[in-house]
Design a protein around this motif. Structure first.
Motif, PDB file in Angstrom:
ATOM      1  N   PHE A 176      -7.545   7.699  -5.263  1.00  0.00           N
ATOM      2  CA  PHE A 176      -8.925   8.145  -5.537  1.00  0.00           C
ATOM      3  C   PHE A 176      -9.047   9.668  -5.528  1.00  0.00           C
ATOM      4  CE2 PHE A 176      -8.623   7.991  -0.975  1.00  0.00           C
ATOM      5  CZ  PHE A 176      -9.339   9.105  -0.560  1.00  0.00           C
ATOM      6  N   ASN A 193     -10.442  -7.801  -0.510  1.00  0.00           N
ATOM      7  CA  ASN A 193      -9.988  -7.347   0.805  1.00  0.00           C
ATOM      8  C   ASN A 193     -11.110  -7.548   1.821  1.00  0.00           C
ATOM      9  OD1 ASN A 193      -7.464  -6.076  -0.166  1.00  0.00           O
ATOM     10  ND2 ASN A 193      -8.877  -4.746  -1.259  1.00  0.00           N
ATOM     11  N   ASP A 240       0.881  -1.169   0.000  1.00  0.00           N
ATOM     12  CA  ASP A 240       0.000   0.000   0.000  1.00  0.00           C
ATOM     13  C   ASP A 240       0.916   1.215   0.000  1.00  0.00           C
ATOM     14  OD1 ASP A 240      -2.091  -1.726   0.221  1.00  0.00           O
ATOM     15  OD2 ASP A 240      -2.644  -1.202   2.257  1.00  0.00           O
ATOM     16  N   GLY A 282     -11.014   4.534  -0.345  1.00  0.00           N
ATOM     17  CA  GLY A 282     -10.202   4.182   0.813  1.00  0.00           C
ATOM     18  C   GLY A 282     -11.008   4.082   2.092  1.00  0.00           C
ATOM     19  N   ILE A 327      -8.817  -1.960 -10.290  1.00  0.00           N
ATOM     20  CA  ILE A 327      -9.783  -0.865 -10.181  1.00  0.00           C
ATOM     21  C   ILE A 327     -10.609  -1.064  -8.914  1.00  0.00           C
ATOM     22  CG2 ILE A 327     -11.643   0.373 -11.365  1.00  0.00           C
ATOM     23  CD1 ILE A 327     -10.818  -1.033 -13.943  1.00  0.00           C
ATOM     24  N   SER A 339      -7.442 -11.544   0.471  1.00  0.00           N
ATOM     25  CA  SER A 339      -6.574 -10.528   1.059  1.00  0.00           C
ATOM     26  C   SER A 339      -7.091 -10.113   2.424  1.00  0.00           C
ATOM     27  CB  SER A 339      -6.532  -9.318   0.123  1.00  0.00           C
ATOM     28  OG  SER A 339      -6.029  -8.182   0.783  1.00  0.00           O
ATOM     29  N   SER A 340      -6.203  -9.673   3.266  1.00  0.00           N
ATOM     30  CA  SER A 340      -6.476  -9.059   4.572  1.00  0.00           C
ATOM     31  C   SER A 340      -6.510 -10.083   5.710  1.00  0.00           C
ATOM     32  CB  SER A 340      -7.792  -8.290   4.606  1.00  0.00           C
ATOM     33  OG  SER A 340      -7.836  -7.316   3.586  1.00  0.00           O
ATOM     34  N   GLY A 341      -5.624  -9.873   6.668  1.00  0.00           N
ATOM     35  CA  GLY A 341      -5.706 -10.625   7.920  1.00  0.00           C
ATOM     36  C   GLY A 341      -4.651 -11.680   8.146  1.00  0.00           C
ATOM     37  N   ALA A 342      -3.750 -11.936   7.162  1.00  0.00           N
ATOM     38  CA  ALA A 342      -2.758 -13.000   7.361  1.00  0.00           C
ATOM     39  C   ALA A 342      -1.838 -12.628   8.526  1.00  0.00           C
ATOM     40  CB  ALA A 342      -1.937 -13.199   6.098  1.00  0.00           C
ATOM     41  N   LEU A 350      -0.703  -0.742  -4.419  1.00  0.00           N
ATOM     42  CA  LEU A 350      -1.980  -0.031  -4.373  1.00  0.00           C
ATOM     43  C   LEU A 350      -1.714   1.397  -3.923  1.00  0.00           C
ATOM     44  CD1 LEU A 350      -4.304  -2.725  -2.731  1.00  0.00           C
ATOM     45  CD2 LEU A 350      -4.108  -2.116  -5.158  1.00  0.00           C
ATOM     46  N   SER A 398     -10.592  -4.583  -7.320  1.00  0.00           N
ATOM     47  CA  SER A 398     -10.288  -4.661  -5.893  1.00  0.00           C
ATOM     48  C   SER A 398     -11.554  -4.293  -5.114  1.00  0.00           C
ATOM     49  CB  SER A 398      -9.157  -3.679  -5.600  1.00  0.00           C
ATOM     50  OG  SER A 398      -9.061  -3.441  -4.230  1.00  0.00           O
ATOM     51  N   LEU A 452      -2.985 -12.974  -0.517  1.00  0.00           N
ATOM     52  CA  LEU A 452      -2.144 -11.767  -0.478  1.00  0.00           C
ATOM     53  C   LEU A 452      -1.960 -11.318   0.959  1.00  0.00           C
ATOM     54  CD1 LEU A 452      -2.748  -8.581  -2.610  1.00  0.00           C
ATOM     55  CD2 LEU A 452      -2.890  -8.442  -0.113  1.00  0.00           C
TER      56      LEU A 452
HETATM   57  O1  1PR Z   1     -10.469   3.093  -5.347  1.00  0.00           O
HETATM   58  O2  1PR Z   1      -9.519   2.554  -7.577  1.00  0.00           O
HETATM   59  O3  1PR Z   1      -8.600   4.424  -6.225  1.00  0.00           O
HETATM   60  O4  1PR Z   1      -8.226   2.075  -5.565  1.00  0.00           O
HETATM   61  C1  1PR Z   1      -7.720   2.293  -4.291  1.00  0.00           C
HETATM   62  C2  1PR Z   1      -7.087   1.010  -3.826  1.00  0.00           C
HETATM   63  O5  1PR Z   1      -6.428   1.286  -2.588  1.00  0.00           O
HETATM   64  C3  1PR Z   1      -8.082  -0.086  -3.583  1.00  0.00           C
HETATM   65  O6  1PR Z   1      -7.528  -1.297  -4.044  1.00  0.00           O
HETATM   66  C4  1PR Z   1      -8.225  -0.145  -2.063  1.00  0.00           C
HETATM   67  O7  1PR Z   1      -8.366  -1.482  -1.619  1.00  0.00           O
HETATM   68  C5  1PR Z   1      -6.878   0.389  -1.608  1.00  0.00           C
HETATM   69  N1  1PR Z   1      -6.969   1.147  -0.336  1.00  0.00           N
HETATM   70  C6  1PR Z   1      -7.556   2.339  -0.180  1.00  0.00           C
HETATM   71  N2  1PR Z   1      -7.368   2.767   1.095  1.00  0.00           N
HETATM   72  C7  1PR Z   1      -6.671   1.828   1.727  1.00  0.00           C
HETATM   73  C8  1PR Z   1      -6.208   1.878   3.127  1.00  0.00           C
HETATM   74  O8  1PR Z   1      -5.593   0.924   3.627  1.00  0.00           O
HETATM   75  N3  1PR Z   1      -6.499   2.961   3.824  1.00  0.00           N
HETATM   76  N4  1PR Z   1      -5.750  -0.304   1.123  1.00  0.00           N
HETATM   77  C9  1PR Z   1      -6.412   0.808   0.831  1.00  0.00           C
HETATM   78  C10 1PR Z   1      -6.174  -1.475   0.847  1.00  0.00           C
HETATM   79  C11 1PR Z   1      -5.858  -3.505   1.761  1.00  0.00           C
HETATM   80  C12 1PR Z   1      -4.853  -4.393   1.242  1.00  0.00           C
HETATM   81  C13 1PR Z   1      -3.915  -4.819   2.329  1.00  0.00           C
HETATM   82  C14 1PR Z   1      -4.474  -6.141   2.763  1.00  0.00           C
HETATM   83  C15 1PR Z   1      -3.485  -7.014   3.453  1.00  0.00           C
HETATM   84  N5  1PR Z   1      -5.405  -2.193   1.651  1.00  0.00           N
HETATM   85  O9  1PR Z   1      -4.165  -3.860   0.208  1.00  0.00           O
HETATM   86  O10 1PR Z   1      -2.691  -4.840   1.762  1.00  0.00           O
HETATM   87  O11 1PR Z   1      -5.598  -5.918   3.615  1.00  0.00           O
HETATM   88  O12 1PR Z   1      -3.080  -6.447   4.644  1.00  0.00           O
HETATM   89  P1  1PR Z   1      -2.601  -7.359   5.857  1.00  0.00           P
HETATM   90  O13 1PR Z   1      -1.947  -8.557   5.277  1.00  0.00           O
HETATM   91  O14 1PR Z   1      -1.610  -6.510   6.582  1.00  0.00           O
HETATM   92  O15 1PR Z   1      -3.809  -7.670   6.665  1.00  0.00           O
HETATM   93  P2  1PR Z   1      -9.271   3.115  -6.208  1.00  0.00           P
END
Ligand code: 1PR
Length: 574
Positions: A301, A494, A244, A467, A362, A524-527, A296, A400, A546
């Protein structure tokens, strides 16, 4: 000197940057084809391709390059086609067709049949069955190579003299062809793990002997999810490292990581967490054995991605040294800049592809597209998903999804699909929203509670965009189905509740979505530990898992995850 020059046919679509980087990495100079004459004069020609068949054929036909290419190949001149560069050699393709091809190899390129239960597109790492001697496959052995495609050519009596290897993915399809000096591969040698997979020997006449590392051959004991499949029928499951990325308060682009999407330090209230530099970390995860690296741009956005020069630069630099697929997301949508100039989402995505992305992801814009589609049931062809997949192919478009649980008293209260959780979570939706999503105010929360209830969990789930700052009235299930129909090739799923918690993937959510669609789903998320990966692979139909935090904090390296999966009998690339 000419012997160190490779001529590259780049017809302007697809990610040719990764092929360029791979060729340069091996010490070759590149001469770009400008006119058909450059093809006829080439000493050795590489024709890569990620994209759709029809637009590529249009360019070849309209520029006279198709004719030059046929003449070059028919004269047995040294040639290497990659992916679409193999498919275009056939008579025709069903992709948005039938569309006529170059007609050099007998056969029709057709879509994979998903009725066998195999997900389409075929995205991932597979072993080959080598059927005849082909220098470019020397030493490949049982090594996995990377494929990303929805269409394939099938072996037949008419084309069997061409075939040098096949691969099984539901059906047996042609993985590579060779006749004389003409070679073409359906897989991506430039994304199959690095120099050892893509090495040119200058002494060879063609200087294109692609040598694959003998590597450590891996033969898994097939059990668990793969118990009923033969080796070779299996696409190995993938482990993806995610970065990220955003500018910190000093304006530097950093890798950050949130807890349930809140990326600011708790101790130093206002600081964005800084977990490292994007290019360095991408290189490290590649060396550690990640099967793919995702960037990401989490504030994409609100910014105009084409104005984000540092992010594009990160991509360019990362793609010079990372020879596995790169996915990039954040801000992919139509945009009008301050001068009133309009950029289509296709233009935005094209810049990402030119900068080194193999796939784009996207988020927010996919939610808007799905909402419009569900309302009218009409595919306008104008959404970002449709525009980009038409030109670059479905396999290049990831959606996404950012769902958040909504707990319901009675699932029948909502019009969206909900499921019963196997392990119930918190019951108070309002408290959770207010506590963890400062961007959602009380009025919006109430609105969500009363009207949005989309979802996936005990009840329900709310989808958010930008986000996590805005809830939308659509469920994760409905969104996934709609974006598949619109042409997405993969889903990155996610879960805001699980993000950064280290307690495991949301198995209920991943199972629901991976059962609902026939395109690949990335959990994705939580590992938090290696066991969470085997858990999600054995209990759901996810094709990849992921993680971010555990890799950034060096708690569990990618290799340990893979060693664990191998021990559990789950096929992964080593
Ligand atoms: O909406 O097309 O501009 O895309 C924005 C992208 O950014 C989307 O894919 C959205 O999921 C991501 N995003 C937006 N804000 C955040 C944030 O964290 N504040 N992150 C964000 C998304 C989730 C995963 C993360 C997993 C694994 N983050 O990318 O890497 O949850 O994490 P972990 O293993 O530590 O639990 P657009």
């Amino acid at each position: 000197m000419d012997f160190a020059v490779v001529t590259l046919l780049d017809y302007g679509a697809g990610n040719v940057r990764s092929v360029r980087n791979a060729i340069r990495h091996l010490g070759f100079q590149i001469k770009d084809v400008q006119t058909p004459k450059d093809i006829l004069n080439a000493r050795r020609l590489i024709f890569p391709g990620v994209g759709a068949f029809a637009p590529a054929m249009d360019v070849l036909n309209n520029t006279g390059m198709g004719e030059a290419l046929c003449s070059y190949i028919q004269n047995d001149r040294p040639f290497l086609g990659i992916c679409l560069g193999l498919q275009l050699l056939f008579e025709s393709s069903d992709e948005n067709g039938p569309v006529g091809g170059l007609g050099i190899i007998p056969g029709v390129v057709g879509r994979f049949d998903s009725s066998h239960g195999f997900r389409v597109p075929h995205i991932g790492w597979n072993a080959l069955q080598i059927t005849k001697d082909s220098e470019i496959l020397d030493d490949i052995g049982n090594r996995h190579v990377y494929f990303v495609h929805s269409y394939r050519a099938m072996p037949s009596n008419e084309n069997k003299e061409w075939i040098s290897s096949t691969c099984n993915y539901g059906d047996e399809f042609i993985a590579s062809v060779r006749r004389g000096n003409v070679h073409a591969v359906q897989f991506h040698p430039e994304k199959s793990g690095g120099k050892q997979c893509w090495s040119f020997s200058i002494e060879e006449v063609f200087a294109s002997k692609v040598i694959f590392d003998r590597g450590r051959l891996y033969r898994s004991v097939l059990k668990g999810r793969h118990r009923n499949l033969r080796r070779g029928d299996i696409a190995s499951l993938q482990v993806i490292a995610c970065l990220d990325v955003r500018a910190n308060d000093e304006g530097d682009l950093v890798v950050t990581k949130g807890d349930q999407y809140d990326v600011r330090e708790h101790a130093e209230q206002s600081k964005v967490r800084n977990l490292g530099k994007p290019v360095e970390l991408a290189g490290q995860y590649y060396n550690d054995g990640a099967d793919e690296v995702s960037f990401l741009n989490i504030t994409g956005f609100r910014d105009f991605p084409l104005g984000d020069v540092p992010m594009l630069q990160v991509l360019r630099c990362a793609s010079e040294n990372v020879f596995v697929p790169l996915t990039v997301g954040g801000g992919i949508r139509d945009f009008t800049d301050l001068n009133g100039r309009y950029y289509s989402s296709l233009e935005v995505a094209s810049e990402y592809f030119r900068s080194g992305a193999d796939k784009i992801s996207i988020g927010s814009d996919a939610v808007h597209a799905a909402e419009a589609y569900l309302k009218t049931k009409v595919k306008t062809g104008k959404s970002s998903i449709e525009q980009i997949s038409r030109v670059y192919g479905n396999q290049a478009v990831v959606v996404s999804i950012d769902p958040r649980r909504v707990y319901l008293n009675d699932p029948s209260d909502v019009e969206f699909k909900s499921i019963k959780l196997t392990s119930p979570g918190k019951q108070n939706f309002l408290v959770q929203m207010e506590k963890n999503m400062p961007g959602i105010n009380a009025r919006q929360t109430e609105f969500c509670h009363n009207h949005l209830h989309p979802g996936f969990s005990a009840d329900g789930g709310l989808l958010v965009i930008n986000g996590g700052r805005e809830g939308r009235p659509i469920g994760a299930y409905e969104l996934a189905k709609a974006v598949e129909e619109l042409g997405a090739g993969e889903i990155l799923l996610n879960c805001i509740d699980c993000d950064g918690q280290g307690k495991g993937f949301d198995i209920d959510l991943v199972k629901m979505i991976s059962d609902a669609v026939s395109i690949p789903v990335i959990a994705s998320s939580g590992a938090g530990v290696s066991e969470h990966f085997s858990d999600v692979f054995s209990k759901t139909n996810a094709s990849a898992a992921l993680a971010a935090g555990i890799f950034h904090r060096k708690e569990v390296p990618v290799q340990s995850v893979k060693e664990h999966l191998l021990k559990e009998g789950i096929e992964v690339r080593t």
